[in-house]
Design a protein around this motif. Structure first.
Motif, PDB file in Angstrom:
ATOM      1  N   TRP A 146      -3.032 102.476  57.004  1.00  0.00           N
ATOM      2  CA  TRP A 146      -1.881 101.826  57.633  1.00  0.00           C
ATOM      3  C   TRP A 146      -2.152 100.332  57.732  1.00  0.00           C
ATOM      4  CZ3 TRP A 146       2.362 104.532  58.028  1.00  0.00           C
ATOM      5  CH2 TRP A 146       2.299 105.926  58.183  1.00  0.00           C
ATOM      6  N   SER A 147      -1.106  99.572  57.581  1.00  0.00           N
ATOM      7  CA  SER A 147      -1.251  98.131  57.801  1.00  0.00           C
ATOM      8  C   SER A 147      -1.638  97.895  59.250  1.00  0.00           C
ATOM      9  CB  SER A 147       0.066  97.411  57.475  1.00  0.00           C
ATOM     10  OG  SER A 147       1.125  97.931  58.267  1.00  0.00           O
ATOM     11  N   THR A 148      -2.268  96.773  59.451  1.00  0.00           N
ATOM     12  CA  THR A 148      -2.792  96.496  60.785  1.00  0.00           C
ATOM     13  C   THR A 148      -1.657  96.447  61.796  1.00  0.00           C
ATOM     14  OG1 THR A 148      -4.573  95.218  59.821  1.00  0.00           O
ATOM     15  CG2 THR A 148      -4.149  94.894  62.168  1.00  0.00           C
ATOM     16  N   PRO A 149      -1.735  97.295  62.812  1.00  0.00           N
ATOM     17  CA  PRO A 149      -0.659  97.283  63.808  1.00  0.00           C
ATOM     18  C   PRO A 149      -0.775  96.071  64.714  1.00  0.00           C
ATOM     19  CG  PRO A 149      -2.363  98.810  64.460  1.00  0.00           C
ATOM     20  CD  PRO A 149      -2.752  98.287  63.101  1.00  0.00           C
ATOM     21  N   SER A 150       0.265  95.852  65.466  1.00  0.00           N
ATOM     22  CA  SER A 150       0.251  94.754  66.424  1.00  0.00           C
ATOM     23  C   SER A 150      -0.612  95.136  67.617  1.00  0.00           C
ATOM     24  CB  SER A 150       1.676  94.452  66.891  1.00  0.00           C
ATOM     25  OG  SER A 150       2.161  95.561  67.633  1.00  0.00           O
ATOM     26  N   ASN A 151      -0.623  94.244  68.580  1.00  0.00           N
ATOM     27  CA  ASN A 151      -1.397  94.513  69.790  1.00  0.00           C
ATOM     28  C   ASN A 151      -0.810  95.649  70.598  1.00  0.00           C
ATOM     29  OD1 ASN A 151      -3.186  92.470  69.187  1.00  0.00           O
ATOM     30  ND2 ASN A 151      -1.976  90.920  70.260  1.00  0.00           N
ATOM     31  N   GLY A 152       0.319  96.159  70.152  1.00  0.00           N
ATOM     32  CA  GLY A 152       0.904  97.285  70.849  1.00  0.00           C
ATOM     33  C   GLY A 152       2.074  96.855  71.693  1.00  0.00           C
ATOM     34  N   CYS A 153       2.244  97.550  72.801  1.00  0.00           N
ATOM     35  CA  CYS A 153       3.368  97.309  73.689  1.00  0.00           C
ATOM     36  C   CYS A 153       2.880  96.600  74.942  1.00  0.00           C
ATOM     37  CB  CYS A 153       4.051  98.626  74.052  1.00  0.00           C
ATOM     38  SG  CYS A 153       4.824  99.449  72.630  1.00  0.00           S
ATOM     39  N   GLY A 154       3.466  95.489  75.213  1.00  0.00           N
ATOM     40  CA  GLY A 154       3.119  94.740  76.410  1.00  0.00           C
ATOM     41  C   GLY A 154       4.228  94.852  77.440  1.00  0.00           C
ATOM     42  N   LEU A 155       3.881  94.634  78.671  1.00  0.00           N
ATOM     43  CA  LEU A 155       4.842  94.743  79.753  1.00  0.00           C
ATOM     44  C   LEU A 155       5.934  93.685  79.609  1.00  0.00           C
ATOM     45  CD1 LEU A 155       2.380  95.339  82.708  1.00  0.00           C
ATOM     46  CD2 LEU A 155       4.116  96.947  81.916  1.00  0.00           C
ATOM     47  N   VAL A 156       7.156  94.107  79.901  1.00  0.00           N
ATOM     48  CA  VAL A 156       8.264  93.161  79.940  1.00  0.00           C
ATOM     49  C   VAL A 156       8.074  92.281  81.162  1.00  0.00           C
ATOM     50  CG1 VAL A 156      10.758  92.892  80.095  1.00  0.00           C
ATOM     51  CG2 VAL A 156       9.783  94.769  78.772  1.00  0.00           C
ATOM     52  N   SER A 157       8.072  90.983  80.947  1.00  0.00           N
ATOM     53  CA  SER A 157       7.714  90.072  82.033  1.00  0.00           C
ATOM     54  C   SER A 157       8.742  90.066  83.161  1.00  0.00           C
ATOM     55  CB  SER A 157       7.541  88.655  81.480  1.00  0.00           C
ATOM     56  OG  SER A 157       8.734  88.232  80.839  1.00  0.00           O
TER      57      SER A 157
END
Length: 737
Positions: free
Chosen positions: A393-404
């Motif tokens: 798989w291509s490198t995923p992002s840092n994932g899911c971050g909290l909505v500020s």
């Protein structure tokens, strides 16, 4: 194919005119045309000569001396332009790697006319055949000069070639050729063609000078097993009587398969026609498409071997799979497949997941979806790729971050009279805001001093605060501690909230300690509890009672509601109308105390009693005399010490010019004005006396000594003491000495 050759050569001819302005020398045109025509247009080479003749005829004044720089530049540029143009026009897909190569003409330019015998076959290889025939008529010999050209099959890719067997029609075996048979009779017709699938690979002839004709014969060979014969057809008549002859089987892999001629007795010449057939390499049809791959074939003719190649993103099910083109023009079967690779399990993303369009196979694209309250950290998608050695798989992002700013900001603001602590990310999912009220306040919605609200999920776009409505701080109605009325008092409070007050008041007969009677005491609720402790209610106090030669006993001192009773010391009798008083609530005695203490009087006793009394009196007198003597001794001793320190005159003046014993016995209130005894501060011996001395003797003032003799013996004394003032002594009647 011929059309492409024609187009290529026409382009070349036009280019020559453009680049050389149609002024080039015939020499240049001859070699240029010849080279490029045979290189790019082999099937249209005859037009080269025609074009050259036309060009020379059109420009008869051209010379070989044209050597200008302009000409040289065009000579350099012309080949480059022609190469690019002819390659673009003549490039076409090759069925196979077989090529047809023209051999040099036999008997070039021609075999001599009138030769008794000639043959054209002995130098041909097994893969060659007759391609073209030409001749012209020799009037002197009344015979033709012949030229025969062959073509041979070669392969540039190593394709197999199986030579076919050869046969001479009508004769068994090749022995003795060309003199072992004939296709015609002299001056007779000739009509001979080989069996289908055979090609003419040899010719022979014998000249008969009498008949001015020839016997013709030939040899045929089966076409190669890798080739198959297509269509066959007779060419138009190749010549006129006594005229030139030319016949060519046009087209790649076309060959002579038969001849036909008739004899012209008038002109003593033959009229010829030729039979041509076309053959082509046997080829298998297009290989069935290979999903996710291709078959790589060097050629598609019989015997070709194609290797399986899988496209990027797939792998072969069987290593080294091949298919082969069989003689029946069918490919061998293969179960090999190219299967798409899989990248396996999707990357794990905290608070989110990937959804894929086509699972986890190569090329799959997966989009990142985050849980409510979270948002992707770009990029938001991944794909399954092939590195050539592995799928990943291509490198995923840092994932899911909290909505500020997921939850409403209103809950992050401190309430009035309070504070809030929401941490460093006050509006993100899971944030807990802790509320507290200032001292003296409570949260109206919770009934406590602190509470929390939590940012929870509502939907993907926004969150919600859970735990209650927005907190409000109100006054705590029971902030300060509870109060109770003091003993003998009462308390009234408006409330126990911050700023509230309580008023203390004592009941009748009591007063707040430290304050005047009939006053109140107020305390206020502060952040540290009440501003002052509850007061104490003390009973009111009446004036102090006293009694000369006596005292009073009270139930509660001089305070309300004490009752006091007067009494006299021993030797004194109590008298008066009011001897018991009570302190009332107004701090007043209910009556004036009129008690009086007088000396107790005992009447004269009987003879026996009188004798006893006299005896006691004498004894007492003796004791008094002894005591007086002792006092005199002490006084004399002191005076002697004083005499030593003072002059005699001073001492005499102080003693009044006589001894102490000569002093007259008088009452101190009748003493001479200049006598020391007249001074209340001196005793009868002239010693200085203070009020303290008198007090120690039981008198409140020097006046109390009235009524006593110089020796201090009482006379009939009566004390009349005013209780309320503590003064006033009535003088008792005097008694004589």
């Amino acid at each position: 194919m011929i059309a492409l050759d024609i187009a290529g050569c026409l382009l070349y001819w036009i280019s020559l005119c453009v680049f050389f302005e149609c002024e080039a020398t015939p020499f240049f045109f001859f070699f240029g045309f010849l080279f490029f025509s045979f290189l790019f247009c082999p099937h249209f080479s005859l037009l080269v000569l025609g074009s050259l003749v036309l060009l020379i005829h059109t420009h008869p004044h051209t010379t070989l001396a044209h050597t200008s720089t302009h000409m040289a530049l065009r000579v350099v540029l012309l080949p480059l332009v022609l190469v690019a143009a002819c390659i673009a026009l003549t490039t076409r897909p090759a069925l196979s790697a077989y090529v047809e190569t023209l051999m040099s003409s036999r008997y070039n330019p021609y075999t001599p006319a009138g030769v008794t015998g000639w043959s054209f076959f002995e130098s041909l290889d097994s893969n060659c055949y007759i391609k073209a025939i030409s001749s012209d008529y020799d009037n002197g010999a009344q015979d033709r000069n012949w030229r025969v050209q062959a073509a041979c099959i070669t392969s540039t890719a190593g394709e197999s070639y199986t030579s076919g067997s050869f046969v001479i029609p009508g004769v068994t075996g090749p022995t003795g050729f060309p003199n072992n048979g004939s296709w015609n009779s002299l001056n007779g017709a000739l009509n001979k063609y080989l069996s289908y699938g055979y090609m003419l690979d040899g010719l022979g002839s014998t000249f008969d000078a009498t008949w001015k004709d020839r016997y013709y014969e030939g040899r045929g060979r089966a076409t190669p097993a890798e080739f198959e014969t297509g269509t066959c057809a007779w060419l138009p008549t190749a010549n006129a009587a006594l005229g030139p002859l030319g016949a060519t089987c046009s087209g790649t892999f076309s060959y002579f398969a038969g001849v036909s001629s008739t004899y012209d007795n008038t002109n003593k010449d033959r009229i010829w026609k030729y039979y041509c057939c076309a053959m082509a390499p046997k080829a298998c049809p297009a290989i069935p498409a290979l999903t996710n791959g291709t078959w790589v074939c060097p050629y598609t003719t019989v015997g070709a071997v194609c290797n399986q190649t899988c496209s990027l993103g797939s792998r072969p099910s069987t290593s080294g799979a091949t298919v082969t083109c069989q003689s029946n023009k069918a490919w061998t079967t293969s179960t090999a497949t190219c299967n798409l690779g899989s990248c396996g399990s999707l990357p794990t993303v905290a608070h989110g997941s990937f959804s894929c369009s086509s699972g986890s196979l190569y090329g799959a694209s997966c989009s990142l979806g985050c849980d409510d309250g979270y948002q992707p950290s770009a990029p938001t998608s991944i794909s399954c790729g092939d590195t050539g050695t592995a799928f990943a798989w291509s490198t995923p992002s840092n994932g899911c971050g909290l909505v500020s700013a997921y939850c409403d900001a209103a809950f992050t603001i401190a309430p009035e009279h309070g504070s809030v602590d929401c941490g460093t990310s006050p509006q993100q999912l899971g944030t807990v805001c802790s509320y507290s009220c200032n001292a003296g306040y409570i949260l109206a919605t919770e009934g406590g001093t602190a509470t929390t609200r939590t940012c929870a999920t509502l939907n993907s776009a926004q969150g919600q605060w859970t735990g209650g409505s927005y907190p409000v701080c109100v006054l705590d109605p029971a902030y300060c501690s509870g109060v109770s009325a003091p003993t003998h008092g009462e308390v009234n409070c408006d409330n126990r909230a911050l700023g509230g007050s309580c008023v203390y008041e004592c009941t009748s007969g009591y007063q707040i300690r430290g304050q005047a009677a009939h006053t109140t005491f107020t305390t206020t609720c502060t952040v540290s509890d009440w501003s002052a402790a509850a007061p104490v209610c003390d009973p009111v106090e009446c004036s102090t009672l006293s009694l000369l030669f006596g005292d009073v006993t009270c139930s509660a001192g001089m305070h309300y509601p004490s009752t006091c009773t007067a009494f006299c010391h021993e030797g004194f009798d109590l008298s008066g109308a009011v001897t018991v008083v009570t302190c009332n609530a107004s701090a007043q005695w209910d009556a004036d105390l009129s008690a009086l203490c007088t000396v107790h009087y005992t009447p004269p006793a009987s003879d026996d009693a009188q004798t006893t009394a006299i005896t006691a009196g004498v004894g007492a007198g003796v004791v008094c005399l002894l005591l007086l003597a002792l006092i005199l001794i002490v006084i004399l001793a002191r005076r002697r010490r004083a005499v030593k320190r003072t002059s005699p005159s001073t001492l005499e003046a102080r003693n009044g010019g006589g001894s102490v014993l000569d002093a007259p016995l008088v009452r101190h209130d009748e003493a001479a004005p200049n006598s020391p005894a007249a001074d209340a501060n001196y005793d009868v011996l002239g010693q200085h006396r203070t009020d303290t001395d008198l007090t120690e003797q039981g008198y409140s003032s020097p006046g109390a000594m009235s009524g006593y003799s110089t020796l201090g013996s009482p006379k009939a004394i009566e004390a009349n003491y005013n209780v309320s003032t503590g003064s006033g002594v009535s003088q008792p009647p005097e008694y004589s000495n």
